[in-house]
Design a protein around this motif. Structure first.
Motif, PDB file in Angstrom:
ATOM      1  N   GLN A   1      -9.353  10.474  -8.355  1.00 51.86           N
ATOM      2  CA  GLN A   1      -9.733   9.005  -8.470  1.00 51.86           C
ATOM      3  C   GLN A   1      -8.337   8.169  -8.937  1.00 51.86           C
ATOM      4  N   ALA A   2      -8.149   6.947  -8.304  1.00 51.45           N
ATOM      5  CA  ALA A   2      -7.128   6.363  -8.893  1.00 51.45           C
ATOM      6  C   ALA A   2      -7.440   4.804  -8.690  1.00 51.45           C
ATOM      7  N   LYS A   3      -7.009   4.179  -9.694  1.00 49.76           N
ATOM      8  CA  LYS A   3      -6.760   2.401  -9.615  1.00 49.76           C
ATOM      9  C   LYS A   3      -5.968   2.117  -8.602  1.00 49.76           C
ATOM     10  N   SER A   4      -5.807   0.962  -7.804  1.00 47.24           N
ATOM     11  CA  SER A   4      -4.709   0.664  -6.767  1.00 47.24           C
ATOM     12  C   SER A   4      -3.457   0.155  -7.741  1.00 47.24           C
ATOM     13  N   GLY A   5      -2.525   0.000  -7.220  1.00 50.26           N
ATOM     14  CA  GLY A   5      -1.136  -0.419  -7.880  1.00 50.26           C
ATOM     15  C   GLY A   5      -0.517   0.684  -8.339  1.00 50.26           C
ATOM     16  N   SER A   6       0.689   0.492  -8.905  1.00 54.10           N
ATOM     17  CA  SER A   6       1.471   1.371  -9.428  1.00 54.10           C
ATOM     18  C   SER A   6       1.832   1.141 -10.895  1.00 54.10           C
TER      19      SER A   6
END
Length: 106
Positions: A98-103
């Motif tokens: 899982q990951a949030k969008s963006g960097s």
């Protein structure tokens, strides 16, 4: 099923600054240009900046193989070859990704 690998590298300490710049450039290009590159995260083992770990996630085996032939990856490999003292690729079985969008960058 996504393909996830962990690259364990040891870099010549005298060249760590140059290596990090080239790695950051390669990661940025890979994520921006290649739809099959889901994420690339580079970290150093705390207290040992020469021990670099790259967590790589590709859509599938074909995306990984395509990545290996891109101009930006080939440039990175050629320019860092003399900087890398050791390299080990760890195969994994993904459990939960899982990951949030963006960097996040430094």
């Amino acid at each position: 099923m996504p393909l996830v690998r962990i690259a364990e590298l040891e870099i010549d300490p005298k060249q760590i600054g140059s290596y990090r710049a080239l790695l950051a450039e390669e990661i940025e290009a890979s994520v921006r240009v290649e739809p099959g590159v889901l994420f690339l995260h580079a970290v150093a083992v705390k207290g040992t900046p020469e021990k670099v770990r790259v967590i790589e996630c590709y859509a599938d085996q074909a995306a990984y193989e395509a990545h290996l032939t891109t101009p930006h990856f080939l440039k990175y490999k050629a320019q860092t070859a003399s900087m890398v003292r050791s390299f080990r690729l760890v195969e994994t079985d993904p459990i939960a990704l899982q990951a949030k969008s963006g960097s996040i960058s430094n």
